[in-house]
Design a protein around this motif. Structure first.
Motif, PDB file in Angstrom:
ATOM      1  N   ALA A 154      58.429  35.953   9.193  1.00  0.00           N
ATOM      2  CA  ALA A 154      58.527  36.172   7.753  1.00  0.00           C
ATOM      3  C   ALA A 154      59.809  35.568   7.188  1.00  0.00           C
ATOM      4  CB  ALA A 154      58.461  37.668   7.445  1.00  0.00           C
ATOM      5  N   SER A 155      60.909  35.744   7.892  1.00  0.00           N
ATOM      6  CA  SER A 155      62.189  35.206   7.427  1.00  0.00           C
ATOM      7  C   SER A 155      62.136  33.690   7.300  1.00  0.00           C
ATOM      8  CB  SER A 155      63.311  35.623   8.378  1.00  0.00           C
ATOM      9  OG  SER A 155      63.454  37.032   8.397  1.00  0.00           O
ATOM     10  N   GLY A 156      61.402  33.054   8.195  1.00  0.00           N
ATOM     11  CA  GLY A 156      61.273  31.605   8.132  1.00  0.00           C
ATOM     12  C   GLY A 156      60.547  31.123   6.893  1.00  0.00           C
ATOM     13  N   CYS A 157      59.767  32.006   6.267  1.00  0.00           N
ATOM     14  CA  CYS A 157      59.006  31.643   5.067  1.00  0.00           C
ATOM     15  C   CYS A 157      59.760  31.904   3.774  1.00  0.00           C
ATOM     16  CB  CYS A 157      57.680  32.406   5.049  1.00  0.00           C
ATOM     17  SG  CYS A 157      56.565  31.964   6.401  1.00  0.00           S
ATOM     18  N   ARG A 158      60.884  32.553   3.836  1.00  0.00           N
ATOM     19  CA  ARG A 158      61.626  32.864   2.614  1.00  0.00           C
ATOM     20  C   ARG A 158      62.048  31.617   1.830  1.00  0.00           C
ATOM     21  NH1 ARG A 158      65.454  38.103   3.662  1.00  0.00           N
ATOM     22  NH2 ARG A 158      65.913  37.617   1.497  1.00  0.00           N
ATOM     23  N   PRO A 159      62.380  30.494   2.475  1.00  0.00           N
ATOM     24  CA  PRO A 159      62.771  29.306   1.714  1.00  0.00           C
ATOM     25  C   PRO A 159      61.676  28.728   0.831  1.00  0.00           C
ATOM     26  CG  PRO A 159      63.574  29.158   3.979  1.00  0.00           C
ATOM     27  CD  PRO A 159      62.636  30.314   3.923  1.00  0.00           C
ATOM     28  N   LEU A 160      60.423  29.183   0.988  1.00  0.00           N
ATOM     29  CA  LEU A 160      59.356  28.681   0.129  1.00  0.00           C
ATOM     30  C   LEU A 160      59.644  28.991  -1.337  1.00  0.00           C
ATOM     31  CD1 LEU A 160      56.194  29.653   2.243  1.00  0.00           C
ATOM     32  CD2 LEU A 160      57.354  27.444   2.117  1.00  0.00           C
ATOM     33  N   LEU A 161      60.311  30.092  -1.590  1.00  0.00           N
ATOM     34  CA  LEU A 161      60.661  30.449  -2.964  1.00  0.00           C
ATOM     35  C   LEU A 161      61.542  29.377  -3.591  1.00  0.00           C
ATOM     36  CD1 LEU A 161      60.899  32.325  -5.406  1.00  0.00           C
ATOM     37  CD2 LEU A 161      62.728  33.547  -4.200  1.00  0.00           C
ATOM     38  N   GLN A 162      62.565  28.964  -2.886  1.00  0.00           N
ATOM     39  CA  GLN A 162      63.473  27.953  -3.418  1.00  0.00           C
ATOM     40  C   GLN A 162      62.752  26.620  -3.625  1.00  0.00           C
ATOM     41  OE1 GLN A 162      66.806  26.987  -0.896  1.00  0.00           O
ATOM     42  NE2 GLN A 162      67.981  26.105  -2.575  1.00  0.00           N
ATOM     43  N   GLN A 163      61.831  26.285  -2.711  1.00  0.00           N
ATOM     44  CA  GLN A 163      61.098  25.030  -2.856  1.00  0.00           C
ATOM     45  C   GLN A 163      60.277  25.022  -4.142  1.00  0.00           C
ATOM     46  OE1 GLN A 163      59.078  23.291   0.413  1.00  0.00           O
ATOM     47  NE2 GLN A 163      60.785  23.513   1.834  1.00  0.00           N
ATOM     48  N   VAL A 164      59.699  26.159  -4.473  1.00  0.00           N
ATOM     49  CA  VAL A 164      58.929  26.255  -5.715  1.00  0.00           C
ATOM     50  C   VAL A 164      59.856  26.201  -6.925  1.00  0.00           C
ATOM     51  CG1 VAL A 164      57.612  27.884  -7.138  1.00  0.00           C
ATOM     52  CG2 VAL A 164      56.902  27.427  -4.784  1.00  0.00           C
ATOM     53  N   LEU A 181      47.960  33.770  -2.069  1.00  0.00           N
ATOM     54  CA  LEU A 181      47.806  33.068  -0.796  1.00  0.00           C
ATOM     55  C   LEU A 181      46.890  33.838   0.127  1.00  0.00           C
ATOM     56  CD1 LEU A 181      50.833  33.652   1.574  1.00  0.00           C
ATOM     57  CD2 LEU A 181      50.601  34.894  -0.566  1.00  0.00           C
ATOM     58  N   ALA A 182      46.351  33.134   1.115  1.00  0.00           N
ATOM     59  CA  ALA A 182      45.554  33.773   2.155  1.00  0.00           C
ATOM     60  C   ALA A 182      46.478  34.549   3.078  1.00  0.00           C
ATOM     61  CB  ALA A 182      44.780  32.719   2.947  1.00  0.00           C
ATOM     62  N   ALA A 183      45.959  35.654   3.620  1.00  0.00           N
ATOM     63  CA  ALA A 183      46.735  36.470   4.560  1.00  0.00           C
ATOM     64  C   ALA A 183      45.922  36.678   5.830  1.00  0.00           C
ATOM     65  CB  ALA A 183      47.098  37.809   3.931  1.00  0.00           C
ATOM     66  N   LEU A 189      53.138  36.232   3.542  1.00  0.00           N
ATOM     67  CA  LEU A 189      53.209  37.126   2.380  1.00  0.00           C
ATOM     68  C   LEU A 189      54.458  37.986   2.447  1.00  0.00           C
ATOM     69  CD1 LEU A 189      50.509  39.117   0.587  1.00  0.00           C
ATOM     70  CD2 LEU A 189      52.323  40.411   1.688  1.00  0.00           C
ATOM     71  N   ALA A 190      54.736  38.569   3.608  1.00  0.00           N
ATOM     72  CA  ALA A 190      55.920  39.418   3.753  1.00  0.00           C
ATOM     73  C   ALA A 190      57.195  38.623   3.484  1.00  0.00           C
ATOM     74  CB  ALA A 190      55.961  40.029   5.147  1.00  0.00           C
ATOM     75  N   VAL A 202      53.274  39.341  -5.322  1.00  0.00           N
ATOM     76  CA  VAL A 202      52.637  38.455  -4.337  1.00  0.00           C
ATOM     77  C   VAL A 202      51.270  39.038  -4.010  1.00  0.00           C
ATOM     78  CG1 VAL A 202      52.838  37.338  -2.096  1.00  0.00           C
ATOM     79  CG2 VAL A 202      54.916  37.912  -3.384  1.00  0.00           C
ATOM     80  N   TYR A 203      50.220  38.239  -4.208  1.00  0.00           N
ATOM     81  CA  TYR A 203      48.859  38.678  -3.941  1.00  0.00           C
ATOM     82  C   TYR A 203      48.350  38.007  -2.662  1.00  0.00           C
ATOM     83  CZ  TYR A 203      49.156  39.987  -8.880  1.00  0.00           C
ATOM     84  OH  TYR A 203      49.543  40.528 -10.079  1.00  0.00           O
ATOM     85  N   GLY A 204      47.883  38.828  -1.725  1.00  0.00           N
ATOM     86  CA  GLY A 204      47.384  38.309  -0.464  1.00  0.00           C
ATOM     87  C   GLY A 204      45.884  38.487  -0.362  1.00  0.00           C
ATOM     88  N   ALA A 205      45.162  37.378  -0.240  1.00  0.00           N
ATOM     89  CA  ALA A 205      43.715  37.403  -0.055  1.00  0.00           C
ATOM     90  C   ALA A 205      43.442  37.510   1.440  1.00  0.00           C
ATOM     91  CB  ALA A 205      43.083  36.141  -0.637  1.00  0.00           C
ATOM     92  N   LEU A 206      43.033  38.697   1.881  1.00  0.00           N
ATOM     93  CA  LEU A 206      42.867  38.959   3.305  1.00  0.00           C
ATOM     94  C   LEU A 206      41.736  38.126   3.895  1.00  0.00           C
ATOM     95  CD1 LEU A 206      43.303  42.833   3.398  1.00  0.00           C
ATOM     96  CD2 LEU A 206      44.750  41.161   4.567  1.00  0.00           C
ATOM     97  N   ALA A 207      42.066  37.344   4.912  1.00  0.00           N
ATOM     98  CA  ALA A 207      41.061  36.553   5.618  1.00  0.00           C
ATOM     99  C   ALA A 207      40.406  37.359   6.730  1.00  0.00           C
ATOM    100  CB  ALA A 207      41.706  35.296   6.201  1.00  0.00           C
ATOM    101  N   VAL A 208      40.937  38.541   7.000  1.00  0.00           N
ATOM    102  CA  VAL A 208      40.414  39.421   8.040  1.00  0.00           C
ATOM    103  C   VAL A 208      40.113  40.783   7.410  1.00  0.00           C
ATOM    104  CG1 VAL A 208      41.677  38.253   9.875  1.00  0.00           C
ATOM    105  CG2 VAL A 208      42.734  40.186   8.700  1.00  0.00           C
ATOM    106  N   PRO A 209      39.204  41.567   8.006  1.00  0.00           N
ATOM    107  CA  PRO A 209      38.913  42.894   7.454  1.00  0.00           C
ATOM    108  C   PRO A 209      40.134  43.802   7.487  1.00  0.00           C
ATOM    109  CG  PRO A 209      37.189  42.198   8.987  1.00  0.00           C
ATOM    110  CD  PRO A 209      38.316  41.224   9.131  1.00  0.00           C
ATOM    111  N   ALA A 210      40.080  44.860   6.702  1.00  0.00           N
ATOM    112  CA  ALA A 210      41.209  45.773   6.584  1.00  0.00           C
ATOM    113  C   ALA A 210      41.583  46.423   7.906  1.00  0.00           C
ATOM    114  CB  ALA A 210      40.896  46.843   5.541  1.00  0.00           C
ATOM    115  N   ASP A 211      40.592  46.589   8.806  1.00  0.00           N
ATOM    116  CA  ASP A 211      40.881  47.265  10.070  1.00  0.00           C
ATOM    117  C   ASP A 211      41.663  46.400  11.057  1.00  0.00           C
ATOM    118  OD1 ASP A 211      38.941  45.498  10.914  1.00  0.00           O
ATOM    119  OD2 ASP A 211      37.488  47.026  11.546  1.00  0.00           O
TER     120      ASP A 211
END
Length: 309
Positions: A154-164, A181-183, A189-190, A202-211
């Motif tokens: 998750a920490s590795g994805c934080r720079p996406l904010l700055q890129q946008v 985004l897909a989750a 997402l985190a 942040v809205y996550g469209a789950l690609a897998v069921p809730a379980d």
């Protein structure tokens, strides 16, 4: 052997307008962060999720990486490609029984050592003692969770904010109203929730069921990072289960690609965009809303669904 410094820098993903009739009619603007374009093999969000894991492995004195995934895994594909490019060994623990898929062939071609766990064995991946025998067999390798998950991913994805943020002026945008985004594991997402610190949802469209436990994984990451709450929402977009591809989804992908030129795949980005369409048509977002859609990559995986997509 140590990991290369090449992962100490992050590639820039372009931010592009998405033009589709249903968006125009609703007055909703969407810009796509094209992570699929950052690298031909270490593509999508995978490069970002790997950075902190590789840095930790390097600090621990490990010589390579061992991780998990399925027969179409984008994560294992990117990891194996990184291992070949930067000359470090990789091991993949795969869900199910031996399959001959384009992804698996690539893993082996890239030099990844593959082990098949069966389905029951793979379900044990979250058990306390799961890693012990594998670390005994591969003591020189650093274990990375499924999908490159956890706080490091998750920490590795934080720079996406700055890129946008850096690219908003080129679109004529002063701000935006949220992310979409897909989750799959919820890691990216985190990371965005952590980066935003409540500024935008942040809205996550789950690609897998809730379980599949994505909600708990996201909550665990945020708690470990010291964030007790965040502005995010998970929406079930799995359409009956992971890797479930129906006629409506196939047709939507074909039409969206034809009219927008944006390449999609049926497991993540296709489902996420279809879920966004449903929310837009339902009036979830007011006219004038501006959203960032994260293209998380995964296009290599569509080869296994060539007869469906």
């Amino acid at each position: 052997m140590s990991f290369p410094d090449s992962f100490d820098w992050l590639p820039q993903a372009p931010l592009q307008r998405l033009d589709l009739d249903w968006l125009s009619q609703a007055g909703v603007k969407v810009a796509v962060l094209r992570l699929d374009l950052i690298d031909p093999l270490i593509s999508g969000n995978k490069w970002f999720k790997l950075t902190e894991h590789l840095a930790t492995a390097r600090q621990c004195g490990a010589t390579g990486i061992i991780s998990l995934g399925g027969a179409h895994s984008n994560h294992l594909h990117a990891l194996a490609a990184a291992g070949r490019r930067f000359a470090f060994p990789t091991v993949g623990l795969l869900r199910g029984h031996p399959q001959d898929t384009p992804t698996v062939r690539d893993l082996q071609r890239f030099g990844m050592q593959v082990h098949w766990l069966g389905y029951a064995g793979y379900r044990e991946r979250h058990s306390p003692g799961f890693w012990a025998p594998w670390q005994a067999q591969y003591p020189e390798l650093y274990p990375v969770p499924e999908g490159g998950g956890g706080l490091a991913g998750a920490s590795g994805c934080r720079p996406l904010l700055q890129q946008v943020q850096q690219q908003l002026p080129a679109l004529g945008w002063s701000d935006y109203h949220g992310w979409w985004l897909a989750a799959g594991t919820g890691t990216t997402l985190a990371g965005l929730v952590l980066a935003e610190a409540g500024a935008h949802p942040v809205y996550g469209a789950l690609a897998v069921p809730a379980d599949h436990g994505v909600a708990q994984q996201v909550a665990d990451i945020l708690q470990e990072a010291g964030l007790n709450s965040g502005r995010y929402e998970l929406l079930d977009s799995s359409r009956g289960g992971f890797a479930k591809v129906d006629a409506e989804l196939r047709e939507f992908i074909q039409l969206s690609e034809r009219y927008s030129g944006l390449p999609l795949e049926p497991l993540y980005t296709g489902k996420a965009l279809l879920a966004l369409q449903a929310q837009v048509l339902a009036g979830r977002f007011a006219a004038g809303s501006r959203l960032i859609f994260v293209h998380t990559g995964g296009l290599q995986g569509r080869r296994g669904f060539a007869d469906q997509a």
